[in-house]
Write a protein that holds these residues in place. Sequence first.
Motif, short mmCIF file in Angstrom:
data_model
loop_
_atom_site.label_atom_id
_atom_site.label_comp_id
_atom_site.label_asym_id
_atom_site.label_seq_id
_atom_site.Cartn_x
_atom_site.Cartn_y
_atom_site.Cartn_z
N ALA A 204 0.84 -1.19 0.00
CA ALA A 204 0.00 0.00 0.00
C ALA A 204 0.87 1.24 0.00
O ALA A 204 2.02 1.21 0.46
N ASN A 205 0.31 2.33 -0.51
CA ASN A 205 1.01 3.61 -0.47
C ASN A 205 0.87 4.30 0.88
O ASN A 205 1.84 4.75 1.47
N ASP A 206 -0.38 4.40 1.37
CA ASP A 206 -0.63 5.20 2.56
C ASP A 206 -0.52 4.39 3.85
O ASP A 206 0.11 4.84 4.80
N SER A 207 -1.16 3.23 3.89
CA SER A 207 -1.09 2.44 5.11
C SER A 207 -1.57 1.02 4.87
O SER A 207 -2.35 0.76 3.96
N ILE A 208 -1.10 0.12 5.75
CA ILE A 208 -1.65 -1.23 5.88
C ILE A 208 -2.06 -1.38 7.33
O ILE A 208 -1.25 -1.19 8.24
N GLN A 209 -3.34 -1.71 7.54
CA GLN A 209 -3.90 -1.80 8.88
C GLN A 209 -4.57 -3.16 9.03
O GLN A 209 -5.42 -3.53 8.22
N ILE A 210 -4.20 -3.89 10.07
CA ILE A 210 -4.70 -5.25 10.27
C ILE A 210 -5.39 -5.32 11.62
O ILE A 210 -4.77 -5.05 12.66
N ALA A 211 -6.67 -5.68 11.59
CA ALA A 211 -7.44 -5.85 12.83
C ALA A 211 -7.56 -7.31 13.21
O ALA A 211 -7.55 -7.65 14.40
N ASP A 212 -7.71 -8.19 12.20
CA ASP A 212 -7.91 -9.61 12.47
C ASP A 212 -7.72 -10.36 11.17
O ASP A 212 -7.35 -9.78 10.14
N GLY A 213 -7.98 -11.65 11.20
CA GLY A 213 -7.79 -12.48 10.03
C GLY A 213 -6.50 -13.26 10.11
O GLY A 213 -5.71 -13.13 11.06
N THR A 214 -6.27 -14.08 9.09
CA THR A 214 -5.06 -14.90 9.00
C THR A 214 -4.37 -14.61 7.69
O THR A 214 -4.98 -14.71 6.62
N ILE A 215 -3.10 -14.23 7.76
CA ILE A 215 -2.32 -13.90 6.58
C ILE A 215 -1.11 -14.82 6.54
O ILE A 215 -0.27 -14.80 7.45
N ASN A 216 -1.04 -15.65 5.51
CA ASN A 216 0.09 -16.56 5.33
C ASN A 216 0.84 -16.16 4.06
O ASN A 216 0.27 -16.18 2.97
N VAL A 217 2.10 -15.80 4.20
CA VAL A 217 2.91 -15.35 3.06
C VAL A 217 4.06 -16.33 2.86
O VAL A 217 4.82 -16.60 3.80
N THR A 218 4.17 -16.86 1.64
CA THR A 218 5.26 -17.78 1.32
C THR A 218 5.90 -17.39 0.01
O THR A 218 5.23 -16.90 -0.91
N LYS A 219 7.20 -17.59 -0.08
CA LYS A 219 7.94 -17.43 -1.33
C LYS A 219 7.80 -16.04 -1.94
O LYS A 219 7.84 -15.89 -3.17
N CYS A 220 7.63 -15.02 -1.14
CA CYS A 220 7.55 -13.65 -1.63
C CYS A 220 8.86 -12.92 -1.35
O CYS A 220 9.60 -13.28 -0.44
N LYS A 221 9.13 -11.86 -2.11
CA LYS A 221 10.29 -11.04 -1.84
C LYS A 221 10.08 -10.29 -0.53
O LYS A 221 10.97 -10.26 0.33
N ASN A 222 8.91 -9.65 -0.38
CA ASN A 222 8.57 -8.91 0.83
C ASN A 222 7.18 -9.30 1.29
O ASN A 222 6.33 -9.66 0.48
N GLY A 223 6.95 -9.21 2.60
CA GLY A 223 5.64 -9.58 3.13
C GLY A 223 4.66 -8.44 3.12
O GLY A 223 3.88 -8.26 2.19
N ILE A 224 4.69 -7.61 4.16
CA ILE A 224 3.79 -6.47 4.31
C ILE A 224 4.61 -5.21 4.13
O ILE A 224 5.57 -4.96 4.87
N ARG A 225 4.23 -4.38 3.15
CA ARG A 225 5.07 -3.22 2.82
C ARG A 225 4.20 -2.01 2.51
O ARG A 225 3.39 -2.04 1.58
N ALA A 226 4.38 -0.93 3.28
CA ALA A 226 3.68 0.34 3.04
C ALA A 226 4.74 1.41 2.82
O ALA A 226 5.45 1.80 3.75
N ASP A 227 4.85 1.87 1.60
CA ASP A 227 5.84 2.88 1.22
C ASP A 227 5.14 4.04 0.53
O ASP A 227 4.32 3.83 -0.37
N ASN A 228 5.47 5.25 0.93
CA ASN A 228 4.92 6.44 0.28
C ASN A 228 6.07 7.38 -0.06
O ASN A 228 6.69 7.96 0.83
N ASP A 229 6.36 7.51 -1.35
CA ASP A 229 7.47 8.34 -1.79
C ASP A 229 7.11 9.82 -1.83
O ASP A 229 8.01 10.67 -1.84
N ASP A 230 5.82 10.13 -1.87
CA ASP A 230 5.38 11.52 -2.00
C ASP A 230 5.17 12.20 -0.65
O ASP A 230 5.32 13.41 -0.54
#
Length: 434
Positions: A204-230
């Motif tokens: 995401a650009n602005d934010s990643i917000q997690i309240a609940d749920g199940t997130i399984n990440v495999t074989k990715c370069k990056n997992g959770i990433r929030a970057d805003n260049d502006d």
Amino acid sequence: MFKHIKKSLSVLAAAAMVFSAACFPAASLAAAPAGDQLIGTLEEDDLFSDRDLRQEADTSQAVFYTVSDGSGVTLDSEGVYVFSGSAKEYSIIVDAGEKDKIQIVLDGVSVTNTTAPVIYVKNCDKVFVTTSEGSESNLSVTGTFEKDGSTKTDGVIFSKQDLVLNGLGVLNISSSDNGAVSKDDLKVTGGTWNISCSGNALEANDSIQIADGTINVTKCKNGIRADNDDNDSLGYVIILGGTVDITASGDGIRGTSVVRIDGGDITVTAAEGVEGTYILMNGGTVSVTASDDGINATAKSSSYEVWIVINGGSLSVTMGRGDTDALDANGSIVINGGNVNISAQFAFDYDRSGEIRGGTVVVNGEQVTAMSNQMMGGGGRPGGGWGQPGDGAGQPDGGWGQPGDGAGQPDGGWGQPGGGWGQPGGGRPGGGHR
């Protein structure tokens, strides 16, 4: 949605910087600048609307679609849309009014595309992607994503607007690039999301917000990433709950400005475990296994000072051998509470200041009450370094540098005699590395 948190973020962050500079000089160990919503008191309803948190869609007036090969649909008005079936080269495009909210319900649907997102949100107020109870869906893109004009559409779910992932079912995402992308805010409040990709699992650009749920990440370069260049006061990550399990070759969790963990069960295996400018842990259970830095605070944002602040929760960091740091801050580190368990050659590395004020901190099996500093030549244990020779000649028998008996060489320990890594009184001679 708590709109004003983002709109006022730049002002709040600037105020926090002024407050911090005025009240907490360079040698200070203040837990957090005052006045900033992201690092002050924060409740779930500050971030998530009732509909964000509602895991079942109202399908009483929904439109139902069965996907088919080589086709697609454009959703141009507010409503609930349910998708099922199996297809290749099928795209769901959202192009609605600026105030329209669109809910896409995945009810056992499977789609494989070659070059285009399966869900592409061009315009609306907010889109919900909801997995129906008991269902399992599969969305994948196998080839190189094609641009839509000047827009680089590089996610299986790609949204230019706010994106909410919720539900009571399972979605499996496989991508040749990114998994789910929002150019605004991305929120996860429920459901199970299994993501395999070559890029970022959640971006995401602005934010990643997690309240609940199940997130399984495999074989990715990056997992959770929030970057805003502006706007570098944005690009933040907030985790209040849920289960997150990330295996990545690069960053596990990364934010430009703030990474805040208040709850949840989080497991990260990556080169860099958690990275941001201001990293705040108030609760939850976090386990990091990393080959570079476990928790790394570095100046990615001009709106925040560089801090690692641990107030509570349970944090376990296990580092690979070599030039690695468990908690590394190009600023300051403070532990006010919680349980911190570190297995590493270098437990702490900070540029400004570091202090253990409370909680229980264990480094390589031994409880410590003072924070060593690898940058200043301290390895792990204060006053002893990593490889304390028994008589100035002996080497440890292995592990992270337990005192040897002077009898012989290690099987792989860290402390070398005569100027190596573990001289008595501090880790690396001459100040260590930067």
